[in-house]
Design a protein around this motif. Structure first.
Motif, PDB file in Angstrom:
ATOM      1  N   ARG A  36     -50.441 -47.064 -35.296  1.00  0.00           N
ATOM      2  CA  ARG A  36     -50.643 -46.169 -36.436  1.00  0.00           C
ATOM      3  C   ARG A  36     -49.461 -45.224 -36.626  1.00  0.00           C
ATOM      4  NH1 ARG A  36     -56.673 -43.550 -35.721  1.00  0.00           N
ATOM      5  NH2 ARG A  36     -57.936 -45.460 -35.777  1.00  0.00           N
ATOM      6  N   THR A  37     -49.372 -44.682 -37.835  1.00  0.00           N
ATOM      7  CA  THR A  37     -48.415 -43.617 -38.098  1.00  0.00           C
ATOM      8  C   THR A  37     -48.969 -42.300 -37.569  1.00  0.00           C
ATOM      9  OG1 THR A  37     -47.640 -44.740 -40.092  1.00  0.00           O
ATOM     10  CG2 THR A  37     -47.108 -42.396 -39.879  1.00  0.00           C
ATOM     11  N   VAL A  38     -48.152 -41.590 -36.801  1.00  0.00           N
ATOM     12  CA  VAL A  38     -48.564 -40.332 -36.176  1.00  0.00           C
ATOM     13  C   VAL A  38     -47.436 -39.322 -36.346  1.00  0.00           C
ATOM     14  CG1 VAL A  38     -50.025 -41.524 -34.485  1.00  0.00           C
ATOM     15  CG2 VAL A  38     -47.634 -40.994 -33.923  1.00  0.00           C
ATOM     16  N   PRO A  39     -47.707 -38.039 -36.079  1.00  0.00           N
ATOM     17  CA  PRO A  39     -46.649 -37.039 -36.223  1.00  0.00           C
ATOM     18  C   PRO A  39     -45.516 -37.265 -35.218  1.00  0.00           C
ATOM     19  CG  PRO A  39     -48.811 -36.000 -36.189  1.00  0.00           C
ATOM     20  CD  PRO A  39     -49.025 -37.426 -35.815  1.00  0.00           C
ATOM     21  N   ASP A  40     -44.321 -36.909 -35.641  1.00  0.00           N
ATOM     22  CA  ASP A  40     -43.156 -36.989 -34.762  1.00  0.00           C
ATOM     23  C   ASP A  40     -43.234 -35.958 -33.652  1.00  0.00           C
ATOM     24  OD1 ASP A  40     -41.033 -38.838 -34.960  1.00  0.00           O
ATOM     25  OD2 ASP A  40     -40.555 -38.104 -36.968  1.00  0.00           O
ATOM     26  N   PRO A  41     -42.788 -36.295 -32.452  1.00  0.00           N
ATOM     27  CA  PRO A  41     -42.656 -35.277 -31.414  1.00  0.00           C
ATOM     28  C   PRO A  41     -41.371 -34.481 -31.618  1.00  0.00           C
ATOM     29  CG  PRO A  41     -41.933 -37.391 -30.563  1.00  0.00           C
ATOM     30  CD  PRO A  41     -42.418 -37.641 -31.977  1.00  0.00           C
ATOM     31  N   ALA A  42     -41.336 -33.289 -31.067  1.00  0.00           N
ATOM     32  CA  ALA A  42     -40.130 -32.463 -31.086  1.00  0.00           C
ATOM     33  C   ALA A  42     -39.882 -31.973 -29.671  1.00  0.00           C
ATOM     34  CB  ALA A  42     -40.291 -31.285 -32.025  1.00  0.00           C
ATOM     35  N   PRO A  43     -38.633 -32.011 -29.204  1.00  0.00           N
ATOM     36  CA  PRO A  43     -38.365 -31.581 -27.835  1.00  0.00           C
ATOM     37  C   PRO A  43     -38.489 -30.073 -27.669  1.00  0.00           C
ATOM     38  CG  PRO A  43     -36.318 -32.079 -28.967  1.00  0.00           C
ATOM     39  CD  PRO A  43     -37.426 -32.469 -29.904  1.00  0.00           C
ATOM     40  N   LYS A  44     -39.236 -29.654 -26.653  1.00  0.00           N
ATOM     41  CA  LYS A  44     -39.324 -28.249 -26.293  1.00  0.00           C
ATOM     42  C   LYS A  44     -38.112 -27.879 -25.450  1.00  0.00           C
ATOM     43  CE  LYS A  44     -44.367 -28.779 -25.994  1.00  0.00           C
ATOM     44  NZ  LYS A  44     -45.514 -28.819 -25.046  1.00  0.00           N
ATOM     45  N   PRO A  45     -37.924 -26.601 -25.155  1.00  0.00           N
ATOM     46  CA  PRO A  45     -36.840 -26.234 -24.239  1.00  0.00           C
ATOM     47  C   PRO A  45     -36.953 -27.011 -22.923  1.00  0.00           C
ATOM     48  CG  PRO A  45     -37.698 -24.273 -25.289  1.00  0.00           C
ATOM     49  CD  PRO A  45     -38.601 -25.402 -25.700  1.00  0.00           C
ATOM     50  N   GLY A  46     -35.842 -27.573 -22.490  1.00  0.00           N
ATOM     51  CA  GLY A  46     -35.818 -28.352 -21.269  1.00  0.00           C
ATOM     52  C   GLY A  46     -36.199 -29.807 -21.440  1.00  0.00           C
ATOM     53  N   GLY A  74     -51.577 -31.058 -22.640  1.00  0.00           N
ATOM     54  CA  GLY A  74     -50.255 -30.954 -23.243  1.00  0.00           C
ATOM     55  C   GLY A  74     -49.505 -32.260 -23.371  1.00  0.00           C
ATOM     56  N   THR A  75     -50.119 -33.355 -22.894  1.00  0.00           N
ATOM     57  CA  THR A  75     -49.487 -34.676 -22.951  1.00  0.00           C
ATOM     58  C   THR A  75     -49.932 -35.409 -24.214  1.00  0.00           C
ATOM     59  OG1 THR A  75     -49.481 -34.789 -20.540  1.00  0.00           O
ATOM     60  CG2 THR A  75     -49.235 -36.868 -21.721  1.00  0.00           C
ATOM     61  N   PRO A  76     -49.053 -36.167 -24.875  1.00  0.00           N
ATOM     62  CA  PRO A  76     -49.494 -36.951 -26.030  1.00  0.00           C
ATOM     63  C   PRO A  76     -50.674 -37.848 -25.671  1.00  0.00           C
ATOM     64  CG  PRO A  76     -47.106 -37.019 -25.834  1.00  0.00           C
ATOM     65  CD  PRO A  76     -47.619 -36.340 -24.592  1.00  0.00           C
ATOM     66  N   PRO A  77     -51.567 -38.110 -26.612  1.00  0.00           N
ATOM     67  CA  PRO A  77     -52.774 -38.887 -26.303  1.00  0.00           C
ATOM     68  C   PRO A  77     -52.531 -40.392 -26.201  1.00  0.00           C
ATOM     69  CG  PRO A  77     -52.746 -38.308 -28.627  1.00  0.00           C
ATOM     70  CD  PRO A  77     -51.567 -37.611 -28.015  1.00  0.00           C
ATOM     71  N   TYR A  78     -51.328 -40.844 -26.524  1.00  0.00           N
ATOM     72  CA  TYR A  78     -51.035 -42.283 -26.496  1.00  0.00           C
ATOM     73  C   TYR A  78     -50.785 -42.718 -25.056  1.00  0.00           C
ATOM     74  CZ  TYR A  78     -49.422 -39.913 -30.690  1.00  0.00           C
ATOM     75  OH  TYR A  78     -49.314 -39.038 -31.732  1.00  0.00           O
ATOM     76  N   GLU A 114     -42.707 -44.912 -30.869  1.00  0.00           N
ATOM     77  CA  GLU A 114     -41.310 -45.099 -31.242  1.00  0.00           C
ATOM     78  C   GLU A 114     -40.412 -43.981 -30.727  1.00  0.00           C
ATOM     79  OE1 GLU A 114     -41.302 -47.577 -35.361  1.00  0.00           O
ATOM     80  OE2 GLU A 114     -42.062 -45.521 -35.511  1.00  0.00           O
ATOM     81  N   ARG A 115     -40.993 -42.810 -30.453  1.00  0.00           N
ATOM     82  CA  ARG A 115     -40.235 -41.691 -29.901  1.00  0.00           C
ATOM     83  C   ARG A 115     -41.124 -40.901 -28.965  1.00  0.00           C
ATOM     84  NH1 ARG A 115     -38.073 -42.398 -34.865  1.00  0.00           N
ATOM     85  NH2 ARG A 115     -39.777 -41.371 -35.965  1.00  0.00           N
ATOM     86  N   VAL A 116     -40.487 -40.261 -27.984  1.00  0.00           N
ATOM     87  CA  VAL A 116     -41.235 -39.446 -27.041  1.00  0.00           C
ATOM     88  C   VAL A 116     -40.345 -38.319 -26.534  1.00  0.00           C
ATOM     89  CG1 VAL A 116     -40.641 -40.853 -25.014  1.00  0.00           C
ATOM     90  CG2 VAL A 116     -42.766 -39.518 -25.013  1.00  0.00           C
ATOM     91  N   ALA A 117     -40.944 -37.151 -26.319  1.00  0.00           N
ATOM     92  CA  ALA A 117     -40.231 -36.016 -25.733  1.00  0.00           C
ATOM     93  C   ALA A 117     -40.481 -36.004 -24.232  1.00  0.00           C
ATOM     94  CB  ALA A 117     -40.686 -34.710 -26.370  1.00  0.00           C
TER      95      ALA A 117
END
Length: 336
Positions: A36-46, A74-78, A114-117
């Motif tokens: 599915r299409t889901v929101p993009d992750p964004a990298p936090k500090p570190g 705090g972990t993505p549900p995928y 497709e992407r992960v922080a």
């Protein structure tokens, strides 16, 4: 095998935010996995944002799909505990990795995407000579085997290691790593085909658990066990004096009786561990030790990733069914 070029997913200027990931619609069988299409992750500090080339399938993913192993807060549900790919973006305060670097990473979850922080300290470079897609199957097994068999159990040259499930991703890696350190390796398998593959990887003895008893081939200085309760009593029986039993899985249940008298008489250790739930600082320590001690063996060819097959990530359900059927040898990799 050398690296191969991959069709990396580069965001076009002005494109709509969003990516695809495998979503668990509800706890259940493999068919509940949806691309599915889901929101993009964004990298936090570190943290570092990684464009994913591949992830790999682990038993923990199957347990999460069934509703038995929720991801840490705090972990993505995928699902997905490891990935390989290319660094796309650096969060604040990150030093070391550079945009464009080919990396693999240990995750707490979220790898089927497709992407992960990722925390920067959980990144590893793709080893020289290893294909970037195959590298997706390295972080979880390398960190699990190294931390348990060597950092905690202290396996040394000349000792005997028993690896349960030699044909698994963990098993195929543990066999090679132990042999590279001069240990004698015995492993349990469920078929002659898997036995042959394990012997090719360096196993000295293979025991078909459907026909034979691994206890009779002991004693063992270190046992790496993915089964849990079903094997606990026999594992203790099979330990040598001063032996170390490392329990890393629960495929055979969670509750069993432990004979403390036998442990005392053998001066033996039973140590149960989980990698996913460890604090980031502990994971960073393990990753750093793996890079120092295991990566040179991969780059020299003394140890190599064993990949059973590659399956497109949108068809993750097929990969889960394959893992549950148990016919694979090594890792099953999901490609983006």
């Amino acid at each position: 095998m050398g690296r191969t070029s991959q069709p990396w997913h580069v965001r076009a200027p002005g494109s709509v935010a969003g990516m695809h990931a495998i979503v668990i619609r509800e706890p259940g069988d493999a068919d509940v996995l949806e691309w599915r299409t889901v929101p993009d992750p964004a990298p936090k500090p570190g943290e570092v944002l990684v464009d994913v080339a591949a992830s790999a399938v682990n038993r923990a993913d199957v347990m999460q799909r069934k509703g038995f192993y929720p991801p840490p807060d705090g972990t993505p549900p995928y699902p997905g505990l490891e990935v390989s790919g290319r660094v796309a973006e650096l969060g604040a305060d990150v030093t070391g990795p550079r945009v464009g670097d080919e990396v693999c990473a240990l995750l707490s979850g979220g790898g089927y995407a497709e992407r992960v922080a990722v925390p920067a300290a959980q990144l590893l470079p793709v080893p020289r000579g290893v294909d970037v897609v195959d590298a997706a199957g390295l972080p979880e097994v390398a960190c699990t085997v190294w931390s348990n068999v060597f950092m905690l159990a202290g396996l040394s040259a000349g000792e005997t290691l028993l690896v349960h499930g030699g044909g698994s991703g963990i098993g195929t890696f543990a066999i090679q790593l132990a042999k590279a350190h001069g240990a004698r390796v015995v492993t349990t398998v469920g078929s002659e085909e898997k036995a042959a593959r394990c012997r090719e990887l360096g196993a000295d003895v293979t025991v078909n658990y459907r026909e034979d008893d691994f206890v009779q081939h002991g004693p063992y200085d270190v046992i790496l066990d993915l089964i849990g309760a079903k094997y606990l009593a026999r594992n203790v029986d099979a330990l040598a004096t001063g032996g170390r039993l490392m329990v890393i899985g629960l495929q055979g249940g969670t509750k069993a009786e432990l004979d403390i008298g036998k442990l005392l008489s053998k001066r033996a250790l039973v140590h149960a561990t989980a990698l996913r739930s460890r604090p980031d600082a502990e994971k960073a320590e393990i990753v750093a030790s793996v890079r120092e001690n295991v990566w040179p063996l991969l780059e020299s060819g003394a140890v190599r990733p064993v990949v059973d097959r590659r399956i497109p990530m949108p068809d993750a359900a097929s990969a889960h069914r394959l893992l549950e059927e148990g016919g694979h040898v090594g890792k099953v990799v999901l490609t983006v």
